[in-house]
Design a protein around this motif. Structure first.
Motif, PDB file in Angstrom:
ATOM      1  N   ASN A  33      41.488  47.732  51.696  1.00 48.92           N
ATOM      2  CA  ASN A  33      42.242  46.492  51.489  1.00 48.92           C
ATOM      3  C   ASN A  33      43.129  46.590  50.247  1.00 48.92           C
ATOM      4  O   ASN A  33      44.237  46.049  50.219  1.00 48.92           O
ATOM      5  CB  ASN A  33      41.289  45.311  51.338  1.00 48.92           C
ATOM      6  N   CYS A  34      42.636  47.289  49.237  1.00 50.20           N
ATOM      7  CA  CYS A  34      43.392  47.444  47.996  1.00 50.20           C
ATOM      8  C   CYS A  34      44.683  48.222  48.239  1.00 50.20           C
ATOM      9  O   CYS A  34      45.708  47.958  47.600  1.00 50.20           O
ATOM     10  CB  CYS A  34      42.527  48.143  46.949  1.00 50.20           C
ATOM     11  N   SER A  35      44.634  49.167  49.161  1.00 49.05           N
ATOM     12  CA  SER A  35      45.839  49.958  49.460  1.00 49.05           C
ATOM     13  C   SER A  35      46.922  49.106  50.111  1.00 49.05           C
ATOM     14  O   SER A  35      48.097  49.473  50.124  1.00 49.05           O
ATOM     15  CB  SER A  35      45.486  51.133  50.378  1.00 49.05           C
ATOM     16  N   ILE A  36      46.508  47.942  50.646  1.00 46.83           N
ATOM     17  CA  ILE A  36      47.453  47.043  51.319  1.00 46.83           C
ATOM     18  C   ILE A  36      47.799  45.836  50.439  1.00 46.83           C
ATOM     19  O   ILE A  36      48.958  45.442  50.323  1.00 46.83           O
ATOM     20  CB  ILE A  36      46.865  46.551  52.662  1.00 46.83           C
ATOM     21  N   LYS A  37      46.752  45.275  49.799  1.00 49.41           N
ATOM     22  CA  LYS A  37      46.929  44.009  49.085  1.00 49.41           C
ATOM     23  C   LYS A  37      46.916  44.133  47.564  1.00 49.41           C
ATOM     24  O   LYS A  37      47.262  43.189  46.858  1.00 49.41           O
ATOM     25  CB  LYS A  37      45.819  43.033  49.496  1.00 49.41           C
ATOM     26  N   GLY A  38      46.496  45.279  47.050  1.00 50.14           N
ATOM     27  CA  GLY A  38      46.344  45.426  45.605  1.00 50.14           C
ATOM     28  C   GLY A  38      47.658  45.297  44.849  1.00 50.14           C
ATOM     29  O   GLY A  38      48.674  45.856  45.254  1.00 50.14           O
ATOM     30  N   ALA A  39      47.622  44.556  43.750  1.00 46.86           N
ATOM     31  CA  ALA A  39      48.828  44.382  42.932  1.00 46.86           C
ATOM     32  C   ALA A  39      49.075  45.617  42.079  1.00 46.86           C
ATOM     33  O   ALA A  39      48.136  46.265  41.613  1.00 46.86           O
ATOM     34  CB  ALA A  39      48.670  43.152  42.032  1.00 46.86           C
ATOM     35  N   ASN A  40      50.332  45.947  41.880  1.00 47.83           N
ATOM     36  CA  ASN A  40      50.687  47.113  41.071  1.00 47.83           C
ATOM     37  C   ASN A  40      50.210  46.932  39.628  1.00 47.83           C
ATOM     38  O   ASN A  40      50.453  45.902  38.998  1.00 47.83           O
ATOM     39  CB  ASN A  40      52.196  47.326  41.092  1.00 47.83           C
ATOM     40  N   GLY A  41      49.507  47.941  39.108  1.00 43.70           N
ATOM     41  CA  GLY A  41      49.032  47.900  37.738  1.00 43.70           C
ATOM     42  C   GLY A  41      47.790  47.043  37.525  1.00 43.70           C
ATOM     43  O   GLY A  41      47.341  46.888  36.384  1.00 43.70           O
ATOM     44  N   GLN A  42      47.242  46.507  38.611  1.00 39.25           N
ATOM     45  CA  GLN A  42      46.064  45.643  38.481  1.00 39.25           C
ATOM     46  C   GLN A  42      44.784  46.444  38.716  1.00 39.25           C
ATOM     47  O   GLN A  42      44.745  47.317  39.590  1.00 39.25           O
ATOM     48  CB  GLN A  42      46.135  44.489  39.489  1.00 39.25           C
ATOM     49  N   ASN A  43      43.765  46.143  37.935  1.00 41.32           N
ATOM     50  CA  ASN A  43      42.458  46.762  38.148  1.00 41.32           C
ATOM     51  C   ASN A  43      41.491  45.730  38.701  1.00 41.32           C
ATOM     52  O   ASN A  43      41.600  44.530  38.415  1.00 41.32           O
ATOM     53  CB  ASN A  43      41.921  47.378  36.855  1.00 41.32           C
ATOM     54  N   TYR A  44      40.521  46.202  39.516  1.00 41.15           N
ATOM     55  CA  TYR A  44      39.585  45.311  40.202  1.00 41.15           C
ATOM     56  C   TYR A  44      38.154  45.813  40.031  1.00 41.15           C
ATOM     57  O   TYR A  44      37.854  46.977  40.337  1.00 41.15           O
ATOM     58  CB  TYR A  44      39.911  45.251  41.702  1.00 41.15           C
ATOM     59  N   LEU A  45      37.295  44.926  39.560  1.00 38.89           N
ATOM     60  CA  LEU A  45      35.860  45.227  39.518  1.00 38.89           C
ATOM     61  C   LEU A  45      35.285  44.978  40.901  1.00 38.89           C
ATOM     62  O   LEU A  45      35.499  43.918  41.502  1.00 38.89           O
ATOM     63  CB  LEU A  45      35.163  44.334  38.492  1.00 38.89           C
ATOM     64  N   VAL A  46      34.541  45.977  41.414  1.00 33.48           N
ATOM     65  CA  VAL A  46      33.976  45.869  42.763  1.00 33.48           C
ATOM     66  C   VAL A  46      32.474  46.147  42.674  1.00 33.48           C
ATOM     67  O   VAL A  46      32.059  47.289  42.453  1.00 33.48           O
ATOM     68  CB  VAL A  46      34.652  46.858  43.738  1.00 33.48           C
ATOM     69  N   GLY A  47      31.681  45.110  42.827  1.00 36.58           N
ATOM     70  CA  GLY A  47      30.233  45.253  42.690  1.00 36.58           C
ATOM     71  C   GLY A  47      29.465  44.521  43.764  1.00 36.58           C
ATOM     72  O   GLY A  47      30.022  44.075  44.772  1.00 36.58           O
ATOM     73  N   GLY A  48      28.160  44.396  43.521  1.00 36.11           N
ATOM     74  CA  GLY A  48      27.283  43.729  44.474  1.00 36.11           C
ATOM     75  C   GLY A  48      26.225  42.921  43.758  1.00 36.11           C
ATOM     76  O   GLY A  48      26.529  42.029  42.986  1.00 36.11           O
ATOM     77  N   GLU A  49      24.957  43.302  43.981  1.00 36.90           N
ATOM     78  CA  GLU A  49      23.835  42.580  43.384  1.00 36.90           C
ATOM     79  C   GLU A  49      23.267  43.336  42.195  1.00 36.90           C
ATOM     80  O   GLU A  49      23.244  44.570  42.181  1.00 36.90           O
ATOM     81  CB  GLU A  49      22.712  42.395  44.414  1.00 36.90           C
ATOM     82  N   PHE A  50      22.767  42.559  41.208  1.00 34.98           N
ATOM     83  CA  PHE A  50      22.035  43.149  40.087  1.00 34.98           C
ATOM     84  C   PHE A  50      20.554  43.115  40.436  1.00 34.98           C
ATOM     85  O   PHE A  50      19.997  42.066  40.739  1.00 34.98           O
ATOM     86  CB  PHE A  50      22.282  42.370  38.794  1.00 34.98           C
ATOM     87  N   LEU A  51      19.911  44.292  40.389  1.00 35.84           N
ATOM     88  CA  LEU A  51      18.481  44.378  40.686  1.00 35.84           C
ATOM     89  C   LEU A  51      17.765  45.226  39.651  1.00 35.84           C
ATOM     90  O   LEU A  51      18.321  46.198  39.138  1.00 35.84           O
ATOM     91  CB  LEU A  51      18.235  44.996  42.071  1.00 35.84           C
ATOM     92  N   MET A  52      16.519  44.849  39.362  1.00 38.02           N
ATOM     93  CA  MET A  52      15.678  45.636  38.481  1.00 38.02           C
ATOM     94  C   MET A  52      15.105  46.810  39.270  1.00 38.02           C
ATOM     95  O   MET A  52      14.797  46.692  40.464  1.00 38.02           O
ATOM     96  CB  MET A  52      14.552  44.786  37.908  1.00 38.02           C
ATOM     97  N   PHE A  53      14.965  47.955  38.622  1.00 40.19           N
ATOM     98  CA  PHE A  53      14.509  49.164  39.301  1.00 40.19           C
ATOM     99  C   PHE A  53      13.105  49.006  39.905  1.00 40.19           C
ATOM    100  O   PHE A  53      12.861  49.446  41.029  1.00 40.19           O
ATOM    101  CB  PHE A  53      14.549  50.342  38.330  1.00 40.19           C
ATOM    102  N   PRO A  54      12.146  48.403  39.187  1.00 41.56           N
ATOM    103  CA  PRO A  54      10.824  48.192  39.800  1.00 41.56           C
ATOM    104  C   PRO A  54      10.904  47.340  41.067  1.00 41.56           C
ATOM    105  O   PRO A  54      10.125  47.544  42.003  1.00 41.56           O
ATOM    106  CB  PRO A  54      10.038  47.480  38.697  1.00 41.56           C
ATOM    107  N   GLU A  55      11.841  46.397  41.078  1.00 44.46           N
ATOM    108  CA  GLU A  55      12.019  45.557  42.261  1.00 44.46           C
ATOM    109  C   GLU A  55      12.478  46.392  43.453  1.00 44.46           C
ATOM    110  O   GLU A  55      12.026  46.195  44.589  1.00 44.46           O
ATOM    111  CB  GLU A  55      13.048  44.461  41.953  1.00 44.46           C
ATOM    112  N   ILE A  56      13.380  47.356  43.195  1.00 47.55           N
ATOM    113  CA  ILE A  56      13.842  48.237  44.267  1.00 47.55           C
ATOM    114  C   ILE A  56      12.680  49.098  44.774  1.00 47.55           C
ATOM    115  O   ILE A  56      12.534  49.320  45.986  1.00 47.55           O
ATOM    116  CB  ILE A  56      14.995  49.128  43.758  1.00 47.55           C
TER     117      ILE A  56
END
Length: 336
Positions: A221-244
């Motif tokens: 999507n970034c290759s189509i919609k990404g703005a020139n010179g813009q950076n994007y943080l792409v993440g998900g969920e924060f989990l503790m290792f023991p929980e995993i």
């Protein structure tokens, strides 16, 4: 040579022309400059290098990182001792220079859009108690973790090119997880070890994980919609290792967590990892740098910009870990 003299303030008035022994037609020009003087337009095909006097080795910080990874079983560790005699009278360049080459090649080939993968580690980690947004300053301290600095430097190069004929956007993934990792990286190898009950003692730390499939869709999507010179943080969920570890145990119906230890206990494991890596010839799962990364992992990463502009959506982590474990079972890497 005259153009170099006209562009920079040359210290000692010496300019050296070096010949590549492997390709006698290839020449390298080196010189010391007064860094207090900033030219309006630096010369193209020019990079900053350091010199190891004892071996007369020229190198960039990023190339040194790659060298350490190669010599140290795939792990960057700033405490690793390089045998400089092996690189006597040599020039070592890579990584950030590669980013520059990609940008130049993209312009030459009239590429419509470049999507550059940086890292969440390119950002300054402090303050830890505030959300991490794209506007946070990049790492700049030369004493920073080499990997972090190389990612930040690579991003700066891309941003410079976006001001001159290159349409490029930048993605900062968090920790990448998911199936189809055919040569398991450190992340997935940790999951395999937990599933095979080789890591019953885990550390009380957490990280933000993004599913590789969600990341890939957002990159497209970034290759189509990404703005020139813009950076994007792409993440998900924060989990503790023991929980995993508990999640994996429930999926496999086996005990995968005996106890969760404090982060400080990780330092005692570093010497063991060094010895194990030398015998197994496999990368270390624990270094001083990885401990620092773990201790300064961001919990608050909204990824609002990627969601609004690129349509980023992250699936529940339980789906990610389930598919990942099943993939490694099918590959025979996890005992079922």
């Amino acid at each position: 040579l005259q153009q170099i003299r006209e562009t920079y303030h040359i210290v000692y008035n010496y300019i050296y022309v070096l010949q590549n022994k492997s390709d006698l037609d290839e020449l390298f020009v080196t010189y010391n400059i007064d860094t207090a003087f900033k030219p309006e337009k630096p010369l193209s095909d020019t990079i900053l290098v350091h010199r190891k006097k004892q071996s007369n080795t020229l190198y960039t910080i990023n190339a040194l990182n790659e060298l350490i990874k190669e010599e140290n079983n795939g792990v960057i560790d700033k405490t690793f001792s390089v045998d400089w005699e092996k690189f006597k009278n040599s020039i070592i360049v890579t990584n950030v220079e590669g980013t520059k080459n990609v940008c130049e090649a993209s312009i030459d080939a009239n590429i419509k859009k470049l999507v550059h993968f940086s890292s969440i580690d390119a950002f300054q980690r402090e303050p830890m108690d505030e959300p991490l947004y794209e506007s946070r300053s990049l790492v700049s301290d030369p004493k920073s973790i080499p990997y972090d600095l190389s990612k930040a430097d690579g991003q700066r190069i891309v941003l410079d090119f976006t001001k001159n004929f290159l349409d490029a956007s930048i993605i900062h993934p968090t920790s990448i997880m998911g199936p189809n990792d055919f040569k398991p990286g450190l992340n997935c190898q940790s999951m395999i070890d937990i599933a095979n009950q080789k890591r019953l003692l885990n550390i009380t730390f957490g990280y933000n994980y993004v599913d590789v499939r969600d990341l890939s869709k957002t990159a497209i999507n970034c290759s189509i919609k990404g703005a020139n010179g813009q950076n994007y943080l792409v993440g998900g969920e924060f989990l503790m290792f023991p929980e995993i570890a508990k999640m994996i145990g429930e999926l496999l119906d086996r005990r995968t967590l005996l106890a969760a230890l404090p982060i400080s206990s990780m330092y005692f494991n570093v010497p063991y990892e060094i010895v194990k890596s030398r015998f197994t010839k496999k990368p270390r799962l624990m270094t001083i740098d990885t401990i620092h990364t773990i201790k300064t992992a961001h919990k608050l990463i909204p990824c609002t910009l990627a969601k609004n502009e690129l349509g980023h959506k992250n699936r529940p982590f339980i789906e990610t870990i389930t598919d990942t474990i099943n993939f490694f079972i099918d590959r025979g890497l996890i005992k079922n």
